[in-house]
Design a protein around this motif. Structure first.
Motif, PDB file in Angstrom:
ATOM      1  N   ASP A  55      88.378 120.447  45.806  1.00 48.22           N
ATOM      2  CA  ASP A  55      89.478 121.183  45.064  1.00 48.22           C
ATOM      3  C   ASP A  55      90.909 120.225  45.321  1.00 48.22           C
ATOM      4  OD1 ASP A  55      87.741 123.006  45.004  1.00 48.22           O
ATOM      5  OD2 ASP A  55      88.195 124.346  46.489  1.00 48.22           O
ATOM      6  N   ILE A  56      91.047 119.223  46.280  1.00 54.47           N
ATOM      7  CA  ILE A  56      92.061 118.571  46.379  1.00 54.47           C
ATOM      8  C   ILE A  56      92.029 117.335  45.720  1.00 54.47           C
ATOM      9  CG2 ILE A  56      93.602 117.196  47.843  1.00 54.47           C
ATOM     10  CD1 ILE A  56      93.079 119.338  49.962  1.00 54.47           C
ATOM     11  N   LEU A  57      90.741 116.774  45.943  1.00 49.65           N
ATOM     12  CA  LEU A  57      90.279 115.375  45.086  1.00 49.65           C
ATOM     13  C   LEU A  57      89.880 115.575  43.553  1.00 49.65           C
ATOM     14  CD1 LEU A  57      88.686 113.534  48.082  1.00 49.65           C
ATOM     15  CD2 LEU A  57      90.948 113.373  47.448  1.00 49.65           C
ATOM     16  N   ASN A  58      90.948 116.250  42.868  1.00 56.15           N
ATOM     17  CA  ASN A  58      90.400 116.749  41.693  1.00 56.15           C
ATOM     18  C   ASN A  58      90.544 116.088  40.353  1.00 56.15           C
ATOM     19  OD1 ASN A  58      93.223 116.828  41.487  1.00 56.15           O
ATOM     20  ND2 ASN A  58      93.481 119.168  41.364  1.00 56.15           N
ATOM     21  N   ASP A  59      90.930 114.679  40.596  1.00 65.30           N
ATOM     22  CA  ASP A  59      91.125 113.788  39.550  1.00 65.30           C
ATOM     23  C   ASP A  59      89.634 113.201  39.370  1.00 65.30           C
ATOM     24  OD1 ASP A  59      91.321 112.188  41.871  1.00 65.30           O
ATOM     25  OD2 ASP A  59      92.275 110.622  40.808  1.00 65.30           O
ATOM     26  N   LYS A  60      88.753 113.019  40.229  1.00 64.67           N
ATOM     27  CA  LYS A  60      87.435 112.333  40.056  1.00 64.67           C
ATOM     28  C   LYS A  60      86.622 113.304  41.050  1.00 64.67           C
ATOM     29  CE  LYS A  60      88.359 107.501  39.639  1.00 64.67           C
ATOM     30  NZ  LYS A  60      88.043 105.915  40.322  1.00 64.67           N
ATOM     31  N   PRO A  61      85.360 113.210  40.792  1.00 62.85           N
ATOM     32  CA  PRO A  61      84.466 114.001  41.382  1.00 62.85           C
ATOM     33  C   PRO A  61      84.238 113.532  42.967  1.00 62.85           C
ATOM     34  CG  PRO A  61      83.156 112.818  39.901  1.00 62.85           C
ATOM     35  CD  PRO A  61      84.665 112.369  39.635  1.00 62.85           C
ATOM     36  N   LEU A  62      83.986 114.413  44.025  1.00 66.08           N
ATOM     37  CA  LEU A  62      83.744 114.258  45.226  1.00 66.08           C
ATOM     38  C   LEU A  62      82.015 113.779  45.434  1.00 66.08           C
ATOM     39  CD1 LEU A  62      84.623 113.917  48.251  1.00 66.08           C
ATOM     40  CD2 LEU A  62      84.310 116.354  48.503  1.00 66.08           C
ATOM     41  N   LEU A  63      81.759 112.561  45.617  1.00 63.78           N
ATOM     42  CA  LEU A  63      80.231 112.415  45.379  1.00 63.78           C
ATOM     43  C   LEU A  63      79.523 112.722  46.588  1.00 63.78           C
ATOM     44  CD1 LEU A  63      80.788 108.690  44.026  1.00 63.78           C
ATOM     45  CD2 LEU A  63      80.181 111.117  42.620  1.00 63.78           C
ATOM     46  N   HIS A  64      79.940 112.534  47.702  1.00 66.81           N
ATOM     47  CA  HIS A  64      79.401 112.900  48.905  1.00 66.81           C
ATOM     48  C   HIS A  64      80.319 112.887  50.125  1.00 66.81           C
ATOM     49  CE1 HIS A  64      75.275 114.334  49.975  1.00 66.81           C
ATOM     50  NE2 HIS A  64      75.521 114.110  51.067  1.00 66.81           N
ATOM     51  N   SER A  65      80.004 113.681  51.412  1.00 65.83           N
ATOM     52  CA  SER A  65      80.959 113.555  52.371  1.00 65.83           C
ATOM     53  C   SER A  65      79.919 113.473  53.557  1.00 65.83           C
ATOM     54  CB  SER A  65      81.668 115.088  52.672  1.00 65.83           C
ATOM     55  OG  SER A  65      82.461 115.153  51.568  1.00 65.83           O
ATOM     56  N   PHE A  66      80.587 112.922  54.775  1.00 65.67           N
ATOM     57  CA  PHE A  66      79.598 112.435  55.811  1.00 65.67           C
ATOM     58  C   PHE A  66      80.616 112.822  57.191  1.00 65.67           C
ATOM     59  CE2 PHE A  66      78.553 109.864  52.460  1.00 65.67           C
ATOM     60  CZ  PHE A  66      76.867 110.090  52.413  1.00 65.67           C
ATOM     61  N   VAL A  67      79.882 113.391  58.240  1.00 63.05           N
ATOM     62  CA  VAL A  67      80.485 113.230  59.586  1.00 63.05           C
ATOM     63  C   VAL A  67      79.685 112.105  60.202  1.00 63.05           C
ATOM     64  CG1 VAL A  67      80.804 114.525  61.636  1.00 63.05           C
ATOM     65  CG2 VAL A  67      81.037 115.774  59.514  1.00 63.05           C
ATOM     66  N   LEU A  68      80.375 111.129  61.007  1.00 59.55           N
ATOM     67  CA  LEU A  68      79.571 109.989  61.533  1.00 59.55           C
ATOM     68  C   LEU A  68      79.954 110.005  63.098  1.00 59.55           C
ATOM     69  CD1 LEU A  68      80.435 107.131  59.085  1.00 59.55           C
ATOM     70  CD2 LEU A  68      78.439 108.621  59.181  1.00 59.55           C
ATOM     71  N   SER A  69      79.157 110.065  63.796  1.00 59.42           N
ATOM     72  CA  SER A  69      79.251 110.287  65.134  1.00 59.42           C
ATOM     73  C   SER A  69      78.323 109.525  65.936  1.00 59.42           C
ATOM     74  CB  SER A  69      79.108 111.688  65.576  1.00 59.42           C
ATOM     75  OG  SER A  69      77.745 111.944  65.448  1.00 59.42           O
ATOM     76  N   ASN A  70      78.064 109.864  67.278  1.00 54.61           N
ATOM     77  CA  ASN A  70      77.177 109.483  68.099  1.00 54.61           C
ATOM     78  C   ASN A  70      75.984 110.261  68.443  1.00 54.61           C
ATOM     79  OD1 ASN A  70      77.810 106.601  68.908  1.00 54.61           O
ATOM     80  ND2 ASN A  70      79.258 107.841  70.419  1.00 54.61           N
ATOM     81  N   ASP A  71      75.675 111.298  67.262  1.00 58.15           N
ATOM     82  CA  ASP A  71      74.652 112.336  67.397  1.00 58.15           C
ATOM     83  C   ASP A  71      73.452 111.817  66.663  1.00 58.15           C
ATOM     84  OD1 ASP A  71      72.835 114.468  67.255  1.00 58.15           O
ATOM     85  OD2 ASP A  71      74.306 115.858  66.625  1.00 58.15           O
ATOM     86  N   VAL A  72      72.311 111.469  67.558  1.00 54.88           N
ATOM     87  CA  VAL A  72      71.010 110.682  66.729  1.00 54.88           C
ATOM     88  C   VAL A  72      70.549 111.624  65.563  1.00 54.88           C
ATOM     89  CG1 VAL A  72      70.627 109.423  68.867  1.00 54.88           C
ATOM     90  CG2 VAL A  72      69.455 111.888  68.666  1.00 54.88           C
ATOM     91  N   GLN A  73      70.669 112.826  65.767  1.00 55.79           N
ATOM     92  CA  GLN A  73      70.486 114.008  64.890  1.00 55.79           C
ATOM     93  C   GLN A  73      70.863 113.996  63.328  1.00 55.79           C
ATOM     94  OE1 GLN A  73      67.365 115.507  65.380  1.00 55.79           O
ATOM     95  NE2 GLN A  73      67.567 114.711  67.556  1.00 55.79           N
ATOM     96  N   THR A  74      70.114 113.808  62.295  1.00 56.34           N
ATOM     97  CA  THR A  74      70.739 113.800  60.946  1.00 56.34           C
ATOM     98  C   THR A  74      70.677 115.316  60.477  1.00 56.34           C
ATOM     99  OG1 THR A  74      69.880 111.739  60.522  1.00 56.34           O
ATOM    100  CG2 THR A  74      70.497 112.771  58.579  1.00 56.34           C
ATOM    101  N   GLN A  75      71.809 115.762  60.073  1.00 58.94           N
ATOM    102  CA  GLN A  75      71.860 117.127  59.789  1.00 58.94           C
ATOM    103  C   GLN A  75      72.618 117.175  58.422  1.00 58.94           C
ATOM    104  OE1 GLN A  75      73.751 119.774  62.770  1.00 58.94           O
ATOM    105  NE2 GLN A  75      73.965 117.995  63.989  1.00 58.94           N
ATOM    106  N   ASP A  76      72.245 118.250  57.577  1.00 62.95           N
ATOM    107  CA  ASP A  76      72.638 118.685  56.250  1.00 62.95           C
ATOM    108  C   ASP A  76      73.654 119.884  56.548  1.00 62.95           C
ATOM    109  OD1 ASP A  76      73.352 119.555  54.031  1.00 62.95           O
ATOM    110  OD2 ASP A  76      71.577 119.411  52.950  1.00 62.95           O
ATOM    111  N   LEU A  77      74.834 119.666  56.744  1.00 61.98           N
ATOM    112  CA  LEU A  77      75.920 120.754  56.996  1.00 61.98           C
ATOM    113  C   LEU A  77      76.093 121.810  55.841  1.00 61.98           C
ATOM    114  CD1 LEU A  77      78.111 118.672  59.385  1.00 61.98           C
ATOM    115  CD2 LEU A  77      76.224 120.033  60.045  1.00 61.98           C
ATOM    116  N   GLY A  78      75.672 121.440  54.693  1.00 62.78           N
ATOM    117  CA  GLY A  78      75.966 122.139  53.608  1.00 62.78           C
ATOM    118  C   GLY A  78      77.222 121.808  52.645  1.00 62.78           C
TER     119      GLY A  78
END
Length: 422
Positions: A386-409
């Motif tokens: 909604d803020i980055l509205n001049d181009k599509p937001l293709l994907h977002s990531f949380v990068l951490s030290n958590d070994v589990q890969t999660q789809d956070l919606g």
């Protein structure tokens, strides 16, 4: 005892030899921080080129007296190291380039400001400029100079535009142990090539980094700025290292260091132009939102941060953020993605650590120093489009030290940083 030379493969080697043989690559310029591996790469890739060190004053003076015809006859292929120290040689190379098609040259320099000013003045349209940075995680995983550097999931995604398939847990990756090993190295010592030698003790590595910072101040900074008093610059460097990953307030830095705001801006530029820091500009294209316009400063190498601060410890939250963001920056520079890098902060406290803009849209990243990611860690990424509205937001990531890969919606994926970048 003689130290065994350890060489990691470098991503740029894929294209460097090909470029050198192309019509556009008759003059290659390799520029980057001191001790980044420019000379080593040039010598290994181009053994048929004569190596000339311009730091040798007598040699430099003799070369400066040569005519273009002598250059063409005596040095039709040459590597000129620290070429920015003798600008007349760049004019000589230009003259050879303009008169003959056969000669080919590789120019090396550790000070981007000096080197590129002279290159742009004399060699505009005649050279290919290649930036070099500390080793990336995929490079650190290689065993020898001749290995193939594999693309990280990040690089694959940027190249293809598609999110690569990821295991539900990082530990299922067959390369998990190797990737964790190099990740821990980066979190302790950074990515300078000299530090991968296994004959070095940990104390050897810390001592090398301390010496590196002294050399940077005594040589590169004096070259760039012709400073007689390094104390204000050193003080600013230390303050910035203490708050890497934080907003850069020039007025506050001016007060804290005791120098004028214009001088602070000048020193900030020196740090960026000498490959020590990344100045991450704020994203501010949505006029309907109140966005903070201050940039963030990230040190490129964590080992250097530790040397500046005189510490030997694992990174804190801001330092971890800088490590991850600089790794993304280095990897996308390697693949010549033409990506642009920003951070975003709204006046009401919403913050996104990194926004990468490519032609087709945006990728957003939150960096968390945690072993267990929860949905609240992704709260600032939700509805970011909604803020980055001049181009599509293709994907977002949380990068951490958590070994589990999660789809956070909401198009948000949580991935271990070493998995996504390794």
């Amino acid at each position: 005892m003689h130290k065994i030379e350890v060489m990691k493969a470098r991503y740029i080697c894929r294209d460097l030899r090909r470029l050198s043989e192309s019509l556009n690559g008759r003059i290659l310029v390799l520029t980057g921080a001191r001790q980044i591996g420019k000379t080593t790469i040039a010598k290994h890739l181009f053994p048929d080129y004569e190596y000339l060190s311009i730091e040798d004053l007598i040699l430099s003076q003799a070369l400066s007296a040569m005519t273009a015809n002598q250059w063409k006859s005596l040095y039709p292929k040459a590597i000129l190291d620290e070429v920015q120290k003798t600008p007349v040689l760049i004019r000589s190379i230009k003259s050879v380039y303009d008169q003959w098609d056969e000669p080919r040259y590789i120019l090396l320099g550790s000070s981007q400001l000096l080197l590129l000013q002279k290159v742009k003045e004399s060699l505009a349209g005649r050279c290919v400029i290649i930036d070099m940075y500390p080793l990336t995680l995929p490079e650190l995983r290689t065993s020898s100079f001749t290995d193939e550097v594999t693309d990280s999931p990040l690089q694959k995604m940027i190249k293809s535009g598609d999110l690569p398939a990821l295991f539900p847990s990082f530990v299922l990756d067959s390369l998990y142990s190797d990737k964790i090993l190099v990740w821990n190295h980066v979190l302790t010592f950074g990515g300078y090539p000299a530090l991968v030698n296994e004959e070095r003790t940990n104390q050897d590595r810390y001592d090398w980094l301390a010496g590196y910072v002294r050399t940077y101040l005594e040589r590169d900074v004096r070259d760039i700025a012709a400073m007689t008093d390094l104390e204000p610059y050193t003080k600013l460097q230390k303050v910035l290292a203490m708050q890497t990953g934080s907003l850069c307030n020039v007025s506050a830095l001016s007060t804290k260091v005791g120098i004028s705001a214009p001088t602070v801006k000048k020193y900030l530029q020196y740090l960026t132009l000498s490959y020590q820091t990344i100045m991450l500009q704020s994203w501010e294209r949505n006029e309907s939102k109140r966005l903070v316009k201050a940039p963030k400063v990230h040190f490129i190498d964590y080992g250097v941060v530790q040397a500046i601060l005189g510490k030997q410890a694992q990174p804190d939250g801001n330092e971890f953020e800088s490590i991850v963001i600089s790794e993304i920056f280095k990897q996308l520079k390697q693949i010549d993605s033409r990506a642009k890098f920003y951070h975003l902060r709204t006046s009401d406290g919403r913050e996104v650590d990194l926004i990468v803009e490519v032609e087709s849209g945006y990728y957003a990243f939150e960096v968390k120093l945690t072993d267990h990611v929860s949905k609240t860690d992704a709260r600032h990424l939700k509805d970011l489009g909604d803020i980055l509205n001049d181009k599509p937001l293709l994907h977002s990531f949380v990068l951490s030290n958590d070994v589990q890969t999660q789809d956070l919606g909401n198009g948000i994926m949580a991935v271990h940083a070493a998995y996504f970048l390794g």
